[in-house]
Design a protein around this motif. Structure first.
Motif, mmCIF file in Angstrom:
data_model
loop_
_atom_site.group_PDB
_atom_site.id
_atom_site.type_symbol
_atom_site.label_atom_id
_atom_site.label_comp_id
_atom_site.label_asym_id
_atom_site.label_seq_id
_atom_site.Cartn_x
_atom_site.Cartn_y
_atom_site.Cartn_z
ATOM 1 N N ASN A 61 -3.127 7.247 11.366
ATOM 2 C CA ASN A 61 -1.724 7.606 11.147
ATOM 3 C C ASN A 61 -1.248 8.718 12.082
ATOM 4 O OD1 ASN A 61 -3.315 9.471 9.699
ATOM 5 N ND2 ASN A 61 -1.621 9.961 8.348
ATOM 6 N N TYR A 62 -2.158 9.546 12.567
ATOM 7 C CA TYR A 62 -1.779 10.604 13.497
ATOM 8 C C TYR A 62 -1.399 10.049 14.870
ATOM 9 C CZ TYR A 62 -3.772 13.683 10.014
ATOM 10 O OH TYR A 62 -4.036 14.329 8.840
ATOM 11 N N ALA A 63 -1.787 8.831 15.168
ATOM 12 C CA ALA A 63 -1.443 8.201 16.436
ATOM 13 C C ALA A 63 -0.335 7.166 16.297
ATOM 14 C CB ALA A 63 -2.683 7.525 17.033
ATOM 15 N N ALA A 64 -0.110 6.683 15.096
ATOM 16 C CA ALA A 64 0.824 5.573 14.894
ATOM 17 C C ALA A 64 2.284 5.955 15.122
ATOM 18 C CB ALA A 64 0.652 4.999 13.487
ATOM 19 N N TRP A 65 2.636 7.211 14.988
ATOM 20 C CA TRP A 65 4.039 7.606 15.125
ATOM 21 C C TRP A 65 4.442 7.897 16.565
ATOM 22 C CZ3 TRP A 65 5.596 12.210 17.241
ATOM 23 C CH2 TRP A 65 4.603 13.176 17.414
ATOM 24 N N VAL A 89 15.865 10.416 19.873
ATOM 25 C CA VAL A 89 14.426 10.378 20.134
ATOM 26 C C VAL A 89 13.680 11.212 19.088
ATOM 27 C CG1 VAL A 89 12.613 10.926 21.789
ATOM 28 C CG2 VAL A 89 14.765 9.966 22.591
ATOM 29 N N LEU A 90 14.206 12.400 18.792
ATOM 30 C CA LEU A 90 13.568 13.247 17.780
ATOM 31 C C LEU A 90 13.683 12.635 16.385
ATOM 32 C CD1 LEU A 90 14.577 16.813 19.009
ATOM 33 C CD2 LEU A 90 12.361 15.682 19.197
ATOM 34 N N LEU A 91 14.816 12.020 16.085
ATOM 35 C CA LEU A 91 14.954 11.346 14.796
ATOM 36 C C LEU A 91 13.970 10.184 14.691
ATOM 37 C CD1 LEU A 91 16.470 11.132 12.103
ATOM 38 C CD2 LEU A 91 18.055 9.567 13.256
ATOM 39 N N SER A 92 13.811 9.461 15.771
ATOM 40 C CA SER A 92 12.837 8.371 15.795
ATOM 41 C C SER A 92 11.422 8.888 15.564
ATOM 42 C CB SER A 92 12.921 7.629 17.130
ATOM 43 O OG SER A 92 11.981 6.605 17.200
ATOM 44 N N ALA A 93 11.096 10.030 16.159
ATOM 45 C CA ALA A 93 9.773 10.625 15.954
ATOM 46 C C ALA A 93 9.576 11.016 14.494
ATOM 47 C CB ALA A 93 9.587 11.835 16.860
ATOM 48 N N LEU A 94 10.586 11.651 13.904
ATOM 49 C CA LEU A 94 10.476 12.093 12.513
ATOM 50 C C LEU A 94 10.337 10.917 11.554
ATOM 51 C CD1 LEU A 94 10.656 14.335 10.350
ATOM 52 C CD2 LEU A 94 13.130 13.954 10.366
ATOM 53 N N ILE A 95 11.190 9.925 11.707
ATOM 54 C CA ILE A 95 11.159 8.783 10.794
ATOM 55 C C ILE A 95 9.885 7.962 11.014
ATOM 56 C CG2 ILE A 95 12.401 6.720 10.048
ATOM 57 C CD1 ILE A 95 13.764 9.356 9.306
ATOM 58 N N SER A 96 9.409 7.884 12.246
ATOM 59 C CA SER A 96 8.140 7.188 12.514
ATOM 60 C C SER A 96 6.973 7.919 11.868
ATOM 61 C CB SER A 96 7.906 7.062 14.021
ATOM 62 O OG SER A 96 8.909 6.295 14.608
ATOM 63 N N LEU A 97 7.032 9.236 11.871
ATOM 64 C CA LEU A 97 5.996 10.036 11.210
ATOM 65 C C LEU A 97 5.983 9.764 9.712
ATOM 66 C CD1 LEU A 97 3.879 12.266 11.713
ATOM 67 C CD2 LEU A 97 5.681 13.910 11.274
ATOM 68 N N VAL A 98 7.149 9.624 9.125
ATOM 69 C CA VAL A 98 7.241 9.294 7.701
ATOM 70 C C VAL A 98 6.672 7.894 7.445
ATOM 71 C CG1 VAL A 98 8.861 8.834 5.816
ATOM 72 C CG2 VAL A 98 9.179 10.824 7.282
ATOM 73 N N GLY A 99 6.966 6.953 8.319
ATOM 74 C CA GLY A 99 6.420 5.602 8.174
ATOM 75 C C GLY A 99 4.898 5.579 8.276
ATOM 76 N N ALA A 100 4.354 6.353 9.210
ATOM 77 C CA ALA A 100 2.895 6.433 9.355
ATOM 78 C C ALA A 100 2.261 7.073 8.129
ATOM 79 C CB ALA A 100 2.533 7.205 10.616
ATOM 80 N N ALA A 101 2.914 8.104 7.585
ATOM 81 C CA ALA A 101 2.389 8.754 6.382
ATOM 82 C C ALA A 101 2.424 7.795 5.189
ATOM 83 C CB ALA A 101 3.192 10.009 6.078
ATOM 84 N N ALA A 102 3.491 7.014 5.084
ATOM 85 C CA ALA A 102 3.571 6.034 3.998
ATOM 86 C C ALA A 102 2.467 4.982 4.127
ATOM 87 C CB ALA A 102 4.939 5.362 3.999
ATOM 88 N N GLY A 103 2.183 4.568 5.353
ATOM 89 C CA GLY A 103 1.089 3.618 5.562
ATOM 90 C C GLY A 103 -0.254 4.195 5.164
ATOM 91 N N GLU A 104 -0.461 5.470 5.456
ATOM 92 C CA GLU A 104 -1.718 6.120 5.079
ATOM 93 C C GLU A 104 -1.839 6.245 3.565
ATOM 94 O OE1 GLU A 104 -5.417 7.803 5.400
ATOM 95 O OE2 GLU A 104 -4.243 6.757 6.909
ATOM 96 N N VAL A 105 -0.752 6.559 2.891
ATOM 97 C CA VAL A 105 -0.767 6.634 1.426
ATOM 98 C C VAL A 105 -1.115 5.272 0.833
ATOM 99 C CG1 VAL A 105 0.704 6.939 -0.607
ATOM 100 C CG2 VAL A 105 0.765 8.615 1.234
ATOM 101 N N MET A 106 -0.532 4.232 1.383
ATOM 102 C CA MET A 106 -0.835 2.887 0.884
ATOM 103 C C MET A 106 -2.286 2.502 1.160
ATOM 104 S SD MET A 106 1.752 1.912 -0.743
ATOM 105 C CE MET A 106 1.387 0.199 -1.021
ATOM 106 N N ASN A 107 -2.845 2.954 2.269
ATOM 107 C CA ASN A 107 -4.253 2.669 2.568
ATOM 108 C C ASN A 107 -5.192 3.379 1.600
ATOM 109 O OD1 ASN A 107 -3.669 1.025 4.721
ATOM 110 N ND2 ASN A 107 -4.014 2.597 6.264
ATOM 111 N N GLN A 108 -4.792 4.540 1.112
ATOM 112 C CA GLN A 108 -5.646 5.304 0.215
ATOM 113 C C GLN A 108 -5.535 4.873 -1.238
ATOM 114 O OE1 GLN A 108 -4.761 9.427 0.901
ATOM 115 N NE2 GLN A 108 -5.682 9.408 2.944
ATOM 116 N N ARG A 109 -4.532 4.106 -1.560
ATOM 117 C CA ARG A 109 -4.372 3.645 -2.934
ATOM 118 C C ARG A 109 -5.457 2.647 -3.270
ATOM 119 N NH1 ARG A 109 1.769 2.346 -4.700
ATOM 120 N NH2 ARG A 109 2.325 4.501 -5.115
ATOM 121 N N PRO A 110 -5.950 2.703 -4.509
ATOM 122 C CA PRO A 110 -6.923 1.687 -4.907
ATOM 123 C C PRO A 110 -6.238 0.324 -5.051
ATOM 124 C CG PRO A 110 -6.382 3.121 -6.748
ATOM 125 C CD PRO A 110 -5.690 3.682 -5.548
#
Length: 113
Positions: A61-65, A89-110
């Motif tokens: 997730n640290y690379a996905a955004w 560009v900065l808004l895209s970076a911020l929202i992409s970071l949120v998307g990557a974090a959401a993906g990581e949360v979903m990966n950690q869910r059982p």
């Protein structure tokens, strides 16, 4: 083969985000309003979806955004010879970071039973 899956995911993300960046940069030819909507709304949303899906498929997730804002800037620079406005560009970076974090949360869910 699973060990080498993430480079393919990252390559696909870079290619798709670069293509999206070219389309958004080219939308300037359709008018300022279309370009503004595509830059301020389109690319951040595409970046969030891209980062989420890449993270879900095994990319760290640290690379996905990183790809969406970089590709937005690079594609605009390639097409016009100068970088785009900093805000989208900065808004895209911020929202992409949120998307990557959401993906990581979903990966950690059982998994559901």
């Amino acid at each position: 083969m699973k060990r080498w899956k993430w480079p393919l995911v990252w390559l696909a993300q870079w290619a798709s985000m670069f293509a999206a960046g070219l389309l958004i940069a080219a939308s300037d030819l359709l008018g300022a309003a279309v370009y503004a909507a595509a830059s301020w709304i389109g690319m951040p949303l595409l970046g969030a979806v891209s980062a989420y899906r890449a993270t879900r498929r095994g990319l760290l997730n640290y690379a996905a955004w990183i790809a969406p804002p970089v590709c937005m800037g690079a594609s605009h620079w390639l097409l016009y010879g100068y970088p785009p406005a900093t805000g989208p560009v900065l808004l895209s970076a911020l929202i992409s970071l949120v998307g990557a974090a959401a993906g990581e949360v979903m990966n950690q869910r059982p998994p559901r039973s």
